[in-house]
Design a protein around this motif. Structure first.
Motif, PDB file in Angstrom:
ATOM      1  N   ARG A 367       0.830  -1.201   0.000  1.00 27.32           N
ATOM      2  CA  ARG A 367       0.000   0.000   0.000  1.00 27.32           C
ATOM      3  C   ARG A 367       0.865   1.251   0.000  1.00 27.32           C
ATOM      4  NH1 ARG A 367      -5.137  -1.738   1.305  1.00 27.32           N
ATOM      5  NH2 ARG A 367      -5.234  -3.795   2.319  1.00 27.32           N
ATOM      6  N   ASP A 368       0.255   2.312  -0.500  1.00 28.41           N
ATOM      7  CA  ASP A 368       0.845   3.650  -0.427  1.00 28.41           C
ATOM      8  C   ASP A 368       2.265   3.673  -0.997  1.00 28.41           C
ATOM      9  OD1 ASP A 368      -1.533   4.535   0.725  1.00 28.41           O
ATOM     10  OD2 ASP A 368      -0.864   3.966   2.719  1.00 28.41           O
ATOM     11  N   VAL A 369       3.217   4.172  -0.192  1.00 24.63           N
ATOM     12  CA  VAL A 369       4.557   4.385  -0.728  1.00 24.63           C
ATOM     13  C   VAL A 369       5.243   3.057  -1.057  1.00 24.63           C
ATOM     14  CG1 VAL A 369       5.780   4.400   1.482  1.00 24.63           C
ATOM     15  CG2 VAL A 369       6.614   5.789  -0.412  1.00 24.63           C
ATOM     16  N   ASP A 370       4.864   1.978  -0.383  1.00 18.31           N
ATOM     17  CA  ASP A 370       5.448   0.683  -0.724  1.00 18.31           C
ATOM     18  C   ASP A 370       5.031   0.269  -2.133  1.00 18.31           C
ATOM     19  OD1 ASP A 370       6.733   0.422   1.714  1.00 18.31           O
ATOM     20  OD2 ASP A 370       5.000  -0.514   2.662  1.00 18.31           O
ATOM     21  N   ALA A 371       3.768   0.536  -2.482  1.00 14.04           N
ATOM     22  CA  ALA A 371       3.312   0.234  -3.836  1.00 14.04           C
ATOM     23  C   ALA A 371       4.016   1.120  -4.854  1.00 14.04           C
ATOM     24  CB  ALA A 371       1.799   0.417  -3.928  1.00 14.04           C
ATOM     25  N   ALA A 372       4.228   2.391  -4.497  1.00 19.02           N
ATOM     26  CA  ALA A 372       4.917   3.294  -5.414  1.00 19.02           C
ATOM     27  C   ALA A 372       6.355   2.861  -5.638  1.00 19.02           C
ATOM     28  CB  ALA A 372       4.873   4.723  -4.860  1.00 19.02           C
ATOM     29  N   GLU A 373       7.044   2.519  -4.578  1.00 17.23           N
ATOM     30  CA  GLU A 373       8.435   2.091  -4.713  1.00 17.23           C
ATOM     31  C   GLU A 373       8.533   0.776  -5.487  1.00 17.23           C
ATOM     32  OE1 GLU A 373      12.416   2.112  -1.903  1.00 17.23           O
ATOM     33  OE2 GLU A 373      10.454   1.808  -0.984  1.00 17.23           O
ATOM     34  N   VAL A 375       6.653  -0.052  -8.015  1.00 17.34           N
ATOM     35  CA  VAL A 375       6.517   0.245  -9.445  1.00 17.34           C
ATOM     36  C   VAL A 375       7.770   0.910  -9.995  1.00 17.34           C
ATOM     37  CG1 VAL A 375       5.235   1.654 -11.104  1.00 17.34           C
ATOM     38  CG2 VAL A 375       4.013   0.358  -9.345  1.00 17.34           C
ATOM     39  N   THR A 376       8.320   1.871  -9.248  1.00 11.74           N
ATOM     40  CA  THR A 376       9.430   2.655  -9.796  1.00 11.74           C
ATOM     41  C   THR A 376      10.793   1.998  -9.640  1.00 11.74           C
ATOM     42  OG1 THR A 376       9.669   3.850  -7.699  1.00 11.74           O
ATOM     43  CG2 THR A 376       8.186   4.797  -9.360  1.00 11.74           C
ATOM     44  N   THR A 377      10.943   1.174  -8.632  1.00 13.66           N
ATOM     45  CA  THR A 377      12.278   0.654  -8.313  1.00 13.66           C
ATOM     46  C   THR A 377      12.379  -0.857  -8.442  1.00 13.66           C
ATOM     47  OG1 THR A 377      12.603   2.494  -6.771  1.00 13.66           O
ATOM     48  CG2 THR A 377      14.081   0.611  -6.556  1.00 13.66           C
ATOM     49  N   VAL A 378      11.417  -1.560  -7.842  1.00 13.41           N
ATOM     50  CA  VAL A 378      11.547  -3.014  -7.740  1.00 13.41           C
ATOM     51  C   VAL A 378      11.189  -3.707  -9.052  1.00 13.41           C
ATOM     52  CG1 VAL A 378      10.778  -5.065  -6.488  1.00 13.41           C
ATOM     53  CG2 VAL A 378      11.128  -2.916  -5.269  1.00 13.41           C
ATOM     54  N   LEU A 379      10.032  -3.353  -9.625  1.00 13.44           N
ATOM     55  CA  LEU A 379       9.580  -4.072 -10.821  1.00 13.44           C
ATOM     56  C   LEU A 379      10.553  -3.953 -11.994  1.00 13.44           C
ATOM     57  CD1 LEU A 379       5.710  -3.543 -10.847  1.00 13.44           C
ATOM     58  CD2 LEU A 379       7.047  -5.477 -10.021  1.00 13.44           C
ATOM     59  N   PRO A 380      11.132  -2.768 -12.261  1.00 10.02           N
ATOM     60  CA  PRO A 380      12.111  -2.730 -13.356  1.00 10.02           C
ATOM     61  C   PRO A 380      13.289  -3.677 -13.131  1.00 10.02           C
ATOM     62  CG  PRO A 380      11.414  -0.506 -12.781  1.00 10.02           C
ATOM     63  CD  PRO A 380      10.851  -1.419 -11.736  1.00 10.02           C
ATOM     64  N   VAL A 396      -1.879   1.439 -13.747  1.00  5.20           N
ATOM     65  CA  VAL A 396      -0.692   1.720 -12.947  1.00  5.20           C
ATOM     66  C   VAL A 396      -0.585   3.232 -12.740  1.00  5.20           C
ATOM     67  CG1 VAL A 396       1.796   1.435 -12.739  1.00  5.20           C
ATOM     68  CG2 VAL A 396       0.440  -0.285 -13.954  1.00  5.20           C
ATOM     69  N   PRO A 397      -0.639   3.729 -11.477  1.00  5.55           N
ATOM     70  CA  PRO A 397      -0.469   5.173 -11.259  1.00  5.55           C
ATOM     71  C   PRO A 397       0.909   5.637 -11.729  1.00  5.55           C
ATOM     72  CG  PRO A 397      -1.371   4.096  -9.302  1.00  5.55           C
ATOM     73  CD  PRO A 397      -0.935   3.004 -10.237  1.00  5.55           C
ATOM     74  N   ALA A 398       0.964   6.894 -12.118  1.00  5.66           N
ATOM     75  CA  ALA A 398       2.221   7.461 -12.625  1.00  5.66           C
ATOM     76  C   ALA A 398       3.106   7.874 -11.458  1.00  5.66           C
ATOM     77  CB  ALA A 398       1.931   8.658 -13.534  1.00  5.66           C
ATOM     78  N   TYR A 399       3.621   6.880 -10.749  1.00  7.47           N
ATOM     79  CA  TYR A 399       4.487   7.171  -9.613  1.00  7.47           C
ATOM     80  C   TYR A 399       5.819   7.747 -10.085  1.00  7.47           C
ATOM     81  CZ  TYR A 399       1.318   4.151  -6.930  1.00  7.47           C
ATOM     82  OH  TYR A 399       0.229   3.598  -6.327  1.00  7.47           O
ATOM     83  N   ARG A 400       6.380   8.655  -9.247  1.00  3.26           N
ATOM     84  CA  ARG A 400       7.705   9.212  -9.541  1.00  3.26           C
ATOM     85  C   ARG A 400       8.355   9.623  -8.226  1.00  3.26           C
ATOM     86  NH1 ARG A 400      10.365  14.037 -10.829  1.00  3.26           N
ATOM     87  NH2 ARG A 400       8.487  15.314 -10.485  1.00  3.26           N
ATOM     88  N   GLU A 401       9.617   9.307  -8.101  1.00  2.00           N
ATOM     89  CA  GLU A 401      10.345   9.675  -6.889  1.00  2.00           C
ATOM     90  C   GLU A 401      10.964  11.059  -7.047  1.00  2.00           C
ATOM     91  OE1 GLU A 401      13.740   7.989  -3.778  1.00  2.00           O
ATOM     92  OE2 GLU A 401      13.451   7.004  -5.719  1.00  2.00           O
ATOM     93  N   LEU A 402      10.769  11.901  -6.016  1.00  2.00           N
ATOM     94  CA  LEU A 402      11.394  13.222  -5.989  1.00  2.00           C
ATOM     95  C   LEU A 402      12.796  13.079  -5.406  1.00  2.00           C
ATOM     96  CD1 LEU A 402       8.396  15.316  -4.601  1.00  2.00           C
ATOM     97  CD2 LEU A 402       9.056  14.986  -6.991  1.00  2.00           C
ATOM     98  N   TYR A 457       6.679  10.635  -4.657  1.00  2.00           N
ATOM     99  CA  TYR A 457       7.078  10.274  -3.307  1.00  2.00           C
ATOM    100  C   TYR A 457       8.536  10.652  -3.114  1.00  2.00           C
ATOM    101  CZ  TYR A 457       9.385   6.057  -5.152  1.00  2.00           C
ATOM    102  OH  TYR A 457      10.205   5.182  -5.828  1.00  2.00           O
ATOM    103  N   LEU A 458       8.937  10.751  -1.846  1.00  2.00           N
ATOM    104  CA  LEU A 458      10.296  11.173  -1.549  1.00  2.00           C
ATOM    105  C   LEU A 458      10.879  10.290  -0.470  1.00  2.00           C
ATOM    106  CD1 LEU A 458      10.369  14.070   0.959  1.00  2.00           C
ATOM    107  CD2 LEU A 458       8.184  13.427  -0.070  1.00  2.00           C
ATOM    108  N   SER A 459      12.180  10.209  -0.496  1.00  2.00           N
ATOM    109  CA  SER A 459      12.896   9.450   0.528  1.00  2.00           C
ATOM    110  C   SER A 459      13.118  10.333   1.740  1.00  2.00           C
ATOM    111  CB  SER A 459      14.230   8.949  -0.021  1.00  2.00           C
ATOM    112  OG  SER A 459      15.020   8.403   1.017  1.00  2.00           O
TER     113      SER A 459
END
Length: 1021
Positions: A367-373, A375-380, A396-402, A457-459
């Protein structure tokens, strides 16, 4: 005439078996009871390639298909959509005809068309099976069933039954041929082609090669082959196994099928990679042959590891793992070799011996930021792994890390709550505003990432946020932050830390003036009040300036000067300063309330009359219930009201509700309110005062919790609540062996402990520095006479030592079994330690039958006092045990030495003190509780401490009764310690406690403090 099988001979049960069995054998092939006459109209299944007629806006009704016509080779234009249709037909005089027969009315037409019942049943089964999963819908052609979507593979058994039932498969028109093969084979053939390899589709039916581009699927269990140039010739055949996606892609009408019709050629330079990588994968999903044997076929590839990710609204991603393989696939690998464990949410299952090594993780929901991470980091990273495929379902939401650097803007505005300011913290990253409320909560919860509403999302591990995270970790425990971001007037150090992180800062005028006034090493000096009748020493003038600064900004603090440096004078100077400043105000200004131990309250009245005679000072002598004046009457028209802690506790409501309130609260000997659970502490806390100052030379007696309790009264909001303060400061500073026991840095306990202590100690000093003023006697060494201290080790008499050792062994066995649960057994442990301390003084204090055992310490005291008295000196003798002071009094009386005695039971305290000051008695016997504070006894220049106390500050207070401003002779201090007893261990413990006070208040070295289980072991060692 056939026998009647229903008839039974009368004696059949008696054994005429031959007649029974003969009757059974009479039912042979072709016989049937009441057989119906044979029908003359045979039925057939007409098979025809149909060209579908698409619906358009202009053509919305009419037939949905028509008989396909031959398509000449090279014809241009889009190819028509063909489907293979079947329908029931019956024999007529002109041949096979449909008449009015359709799949829909077929079940009701048997008698009308004179159809054979078995054949009729067969046709009904075909129609029912085709439409079982999808009933007819408006616009369907009821005359035709299309085998393309006949999903049930039982079709091929039905066709075999049709042959046995005499149902012919017929085409339409002249030259029509319909055949059913036994088995179709569909796959790839690879062969050497020059220096490369040619790959082409290969279709064979009953061993005969056929063009794959002419083949079409029958459901997923067979094919039909029709040459568009000869649409009346149809061949059907089942496949040995269900058709998968790859086999279906090889059939006519697919782009892959067109490409592989003549074959594709792998160039020589890529042949090796093709054979190594692609060919095993192809063999895992397709039948692959090399008909001419020119290519050696590698083993099939293993199944593919598939991660299916289903996205749902609300930033939810459901993950499931599966294997995608076929019967021809290679062995299933261990999935851990395909995907590293750190990329698997939920982790690989823990396997025991005998478990399936191909087991996959349980489904996981992110959920939330775990789902975003994900998509952007783990799945690739998972997608890039060979042998792994990711299937995505949903949007798939257009997640992006700041990744930009955070920019902090901090503001403070006056709050509707007294003495608080509302904080505004604005964080922007890459032009996006990050609301601080969710950021604050994420930092306080220790989360690594934060998801925003726009799918970015941001770290929170960014270096620029690390100091902010530390401050939030501390500030989250401030109760005021539970309902919003606020900062107290007392939290100037926290504000400094926040602004040091910020790129922009906005301060309100009230806050700016407070910070400006607090800047520098010392507050601005204030003129000495006109009504003060004393010359302030420089450090006392600085104390007045500091108190005036706190008063001016409605702050509070702790004046922690050493005993004898004039804390009372400095506070009286402040009160005089305030009274003179508000002289122009209307009458009725609120008075100051001074709370002190009962024994000290007369001293406040006397000191006020001496130094500030212009102040109206009133002292509460008893409770209202006992007939004393009311608190309101005392406060009316007074500048100062002096009361005791006991009276404040008993009349708490009256003090809290006095008309007009109090101008300020002074807590003298403030260690009296160090217990937050005590009623007197709560009574002090409930007083609505704008300014509170605590006076104590020992703000840390036993633990930092003492300091926390005092600051909770004087500077509320400065420190976290008690539980959090214990976790953040008390434990890392006071626990001797707190350190890293696991994870990075484990094993380096001493280094990690020292580093953590230093960090927390530095933070605590910075927080309390503006609100705690402490000066030691080193500052006024030139104004004080010399002080010499000496420890005298007293050897116990043999009989005394024997009694002590006996009790020591007994108490040691009892206590050492309790200290593992010290918090619950603390009272019993202290009782045993106190017993041993009294035994070290005098055996008869514990056992009256030991009255004949001499007290070596009293012998040593009398020996020392003989010289002191003979030389004309005067001495103070302290002990915390009044029973032992009574023994000393008896010895002095027996020796003819005059003395004065004071303990907690003394009713004429002031008269006793005055008797020593002005009388001829050279010795003053004083109990610690009654005379350790609040006395000025500079008439004495010798101090004897008969027993060591747990806290060294208490000893120092006793010494300071004589060694203080006003003393004009050197002071000699003697500590009498019973050798070989628990007293020696208490002295060692004192040193550690003194080091804690120095570390927190005087920036000294850092050691442990509180009485712990290890301390008890050492005391009894």
């Amino acid at each position: 005439m056939l026998p009647d099988p229903t008839s039974r001979p009368a004696d059949a049960g008696g054994g005429d078996w031959s007649s029974v069995l003969d009757g059974l054998l009479a039912w042979g092939p072709g016989t049937a009871p009441d057989a119906a006459p044979t029908r003359t109209h045979a039925a057939a299944l007409q098979v025809e390639l149909r060209e579908m007629t698409p619906r358009t806006r202009d053509r919305w009704n009419g037939p949905v298909s028509r008989t396909a016509t031959a398509r000449r080779p090279g014809a241009t234009g889009p190819a028509p959509v063909h489907r293979l249709g079947v329908r029931p037909v019956v024999r007529s005089a002109r041949g096979w005809t449909r008449g009015s027969l359709t799949w829909t009315n077929l079940p009701h037409m048997r008698a009308r068309v004179d159809m054979d019942p078995e054949q009729h049943r067969w046709f009904c089964q075909v129609g029912a099976l085709h439409r079982a999963a999808e009933p007819p819908t408006p616009g369907d052609d009821p005359a035709w069933v299309y085998l393309d979507d006949f999903v049930n593979p039982v079709l091929w058994e039905l066709l075999d039954q049709a042959r046995d039932l005499g149902i012919a498969l017929v085409g339409s028109g002249a030259g029509a041929v319909v055949e059913v093969g036994r088995e179709a084979w569909l796959g790839l053939d690879v062969a050497q082609h020059g220096d490369g390899v040619r790959v082409r589709a290969h279709l064979a039916v009953d061993g005969a090669d056929l063009p794959p581009e002419h083949a079409h699927p029958v459901g997923t269990h067979g094919v039909y082959v029709v040459d568009p140039a000869h649409p009346r010739q149809v061949l059907l055949a089942p496949t040995a196994e269900p058709l998968g996606p790859q086999q279906l892609a090889l059939l006519g009408g697919q782009s892959v099928a067109d490409a592989l019709r003549d074959g594709v050629v792998v160039p020589a330079r890529e042949t090796e990679r093709f054979v190594r990588d692609r060919l095993p994968a192809l063999r895992a999903g397709l039948d692959v042959t090399s008909a001419d044997g020119s290519v050696a076929l590698p083993p099939p590839a293993p199944p593919t590891l598939v991660l299916t990710v289903r996205h749902s609204p609300g930033h939810v991603a459901d993950l499931t793992w599966s294997w995608d393989g076929h019967a021809r696939s290679g062995p299933t690998p261990d999935p851990r070799t395909l995907v590293p464990g750190h990329l698997v949410p939920g982790g690989w299952p823990v396997l025991a011996d005998g478990d399936d090594p191909t087991a996959l993780p349980e489904p996981v929901t992110l959920r939330d930021v775990d789902a975003a991470e994900l998509v952007t980091t783990v799945l690739p990273r998972i997608t890039a792994r060979p042998g792994v495929r990711v299937d995505t379902l949903g949007t798939v939401p257009a997640y992006r890390e700041l990744r930009g650097a955070p920019v902090l803007t901090i503001t403070a505005q006056p709050s509707d709550r007294t003495d608080w300011f509302d904080l505004g913290v604005l964080v922007t990253i890459e032009g996006r505003t990050v609301p601080f409320d969710p950021l604050f909560r994420a930092l306080a919860q220790g989360r690594r990432k934060l998801l925003l509403v726009d799918h970015t999302y941001l770290s929170l591990d960014h270096p620029a946020l690390a100091p902010l995270a530390d401050l939030v970790a501390e500030a989250r425990d401030l109760t005021e932050w539970e309902t919003g971001l606020r900062i107290s007037r007392h939290q100037t150090s926290l504000w400094a830390d926040l602004t040091a992180l910020a790129d922009e800062v906005e301060e309100p005028e009230a806050w700016r003036s407070l910070l400006a006034d607090a800047a520098g090493d010392a507050p601005h000096p204030v003129p000495v009040p006109r009504g003060l009748r004393a010359d302030l020493r420089p450090y006392q003038a600085e104390g007045l300036a500091w108190l005036a600064f706190l008063w001016r900004h409605r702050l509070g603090g702790i004046l922690a000067d050493d005993m004898g440096l004039g804390k009372t004078l400095q506070v009286l100077a402040l009160i005089q300063h305030v009274v003179e400043q508000r002289a122009a105000e209307p009458t009725g200004a609120a008075p100051f309330l001074v709370v002190a131990p009962t024994s000290v309250t007369p001293n406040w009245v006397a000191e006020a009359a001496r130094f500030t005679p212009g102040l109206v000072v009133r002292r509460a002598a008893g409770t209202q219930a006992a007939g004393g004046p009311s608190v309101a009457d005392l406060a009316d028209g007074a500048d100062v009201v002096v009361t005791s802690y006991a009276l404040l506790r008993l009349d708490a409501e009256a003090y809290a509700t006095v008309p007009g309130g109090w101008a300020g609260l002074v807590l003298d000997e403030a260690q009296q309110v160090k217990n937050p659970a005590a009623r007197v502490h709560r009574a002090a806390r409930d007083l609505a005062v704008p300014f509170t100052v605590a006076l104590s030379g020992t703000p840390v007696e036993n633990s930092l919790t003492d300091l926390h309790a005092l600051l909770a009264l004087t500077a509320p909001g400065l420190l976290p609540h008690a539980t959090a303060f214990g976790q953040q400061y008390v434990r890392p500073i006071e626990t001797p062996h707190a350190g890293i026991t696991s994870g990075p840095g484990a094993g380096d306990v001493e280094e990690s402990t020292a580093r953590l202590r230093a960090l927390r100690l530095d933070r605590l000093r910075r927080r309390i520095r503006p609100f705690l003023l402490r000066r030691t006697k080193d500052l006024v060494a030139a104004d004080l006479p010399e002080k010499q201290e000496q420890t005298i080790a007293v050897e116990l008499a043999p009989a005394h030592q024997a009694v002590y050792d006996l009790y020591l062994q007994r108490e040691r066995q009892k206590v050492l079994g309790l200290i593992e649960d010290l918090d619950r057994q603390r009272f019993i442990v202290y009782r045993s330690l106190t017993l041993l301390r009294m035994l070290a003084l005098d055996a008869s204090l514990i056992d009256p039958e030991q009255a004949a055992v001499p007290s070596s310490k009293l012998d040593a005291l009398l020996e020392q006092l003989a010289d002191v008295v003979a030389e004309g000196h005067r001495a103070l003798v302290f002990s915390q045990f009044t029973s032992y002071l009574g023994r000393a009094a008896d010895r002095l009386a027996a020796a003819g030495v005059p003395y004065v005695y004071l303990d907690g039971s003394t009713t004429r305290r002031e008269a006793v003190v005055e008797e020593f000051r002005t009388g001829d008695a050279p010795v003053f016997l004083i109990s610690l509780k009654a005379g350790g504070t609040g006395l000025n006894l500079t008439e004495a220049d010798y101090v004897f401490l008969l027993d060591p106390w747990w806290n060294p500050a208490a000893e120092q207070q006793a010494v300071d009764r004589a060694h203080r401003i006003g003393q004009d002779r050197p002071v000699m201090v003697y500590r009498l310690i019973a050798a070989g007893t628990v007293e020696e261990k208490v002295v060692a413990l004192q040193q550690r406690k003194a080091a804690l006070v120095d570390a927190v208040l005087d920036d000294g070295d850092l050691f442990g403090s509180a009485l712990t289980a290890d301390d008890v072991r050492e005391l009894l060692g």
